[in-house]
Design a protein around this motif. Structure first.
Motif, short mmCIF file in Angstrom:
data_model
loop_
_atom_site.label_atom_id
_atom_site.label_comp_id
_atom_site.label_asym_id
_atom_site.label_seq_id
_atom_site.Cartn_x
_atom_site.Cartn_y
_atom_site.Cartn_z
N VAL A 162 0.90 -1.14 0.19
CA VAL A 162 -0.12 -0.08 0.02
C VAL A 162 0.77 0.98 -0.05
O VAL A 162 1.63 1.48 0.89
N LEU A 163 0.87 2.16 -1.02
CA LEU A 163 1.59 3.21 -1.23
C LEU A 163 1.14 4.24 -0.31
O LEU A 163 1.72 4.90 0.30
N PHE A 164 -0.25 4.35 -0.49
CA PHE A 164 -1.15 5.61 -0.02
C PHE A 164 -2.49 5.31 -0.10
O PHE A 164 -2.84 4.35 -0.68
N THR A 165 -3.16 6.15 1.03
CA THR A 165 -4.70 6.11 0.89
C THR A 165 -5.21 7.31 0.29
O THR A 165 -4.64 8.49 0.58
N VAL A 166 -6.20 7.15 -0.31
CA VAL A 166 -7.15 8.44 -0.86
C VAL A 166 -8.76 8.54 -0.67
O VAL A 166 -8.96 7.70 -0.38
N PRO A 167 -9.01 9.82 -0.63
CA PRO A 167 -10.27 10.11 -0.37
C PRO A 167 -11.14 9.76 -1.70
O PRO A 167 -10.82 9.63 -2.91
N ARG A 168 -12.41 9.82 -1.33
CA ARG A 168 -13.75 9.37 -2.46
C ARG A 168 -13.42 10.96 -3.30
O ARG A 168 -13.18 11.97 -2.96
#
Length: 153
Positions: free
Chosen positions: A49-55
């Protein structure tokens, strides 16, 4: 040899190059469909997992591999997301530190608000070099911004 003798060959090469580029698949603007989505280094839940993003996070789809989508984002990251988490809703993210949002698609029009880097909006329309932004959840218009101040439109 006179430079004009190269013109037909140059024109033919330019025409062929343009034709080949037009046949290449263009990146498709899409967005992420849900909040807190893991973005991965490869097309598998086993990949990092590189990063998490929003909707609403805008992406440019580069290719698909089974149930996975490879994309490029506004920070020029290339990564993967599970395809069912990709939406056809067209969104844009502000790429300037601070940008004026205007009442009309013109530099002479009134500034209605300012937007900051990283803010995400729904794209409601386009007019020349301008993009009409709206709120993601209810699509109510915010205003117009120059296309060079956003990614994803």
């Amino acid at each position: 040899m006179h430079p004009r003798t190269f013109r037909p060959a140059l024109c033919t090469c330019l025409l062929a190059s343009s034709l080949l580029l037009s046949l290449a698949p263009a990146a498709t603007a899409q967005s992420i469909a849900k909040d807190d989505i893991n973005i991965r280094s490869g097309p598998s839940t086993g990949d990092e997992v590189l990063f998490t993003v929003p909707r609403g996070y805008p992406i440019e789809v580069e290719r698909r591999d089974g149930q996975w989508t490879q994309f490029r984002d506004w920070q020029n990251n290339t990564a993967w997301v599970y395809t069912p988490l990709v939406s056809d809703i067209n969104t844009a993210v502000i790429t300037a530190d601070k940008a004026n949002v205007r009442s009309k698609a013109s530099l002479k029009s009134q500034v209605v608000t300012s937007a900051e880097m990283g803010e995400i909006y729904k794209v409601l329309g386009k007019k020349g070099d301008w993009v009409q932004l709206g709120y993601y959840d209810n699509s109510s218009p915010v205003g117009w911004i120059r296309h060079d101040l956003v990614f994803g439109e």
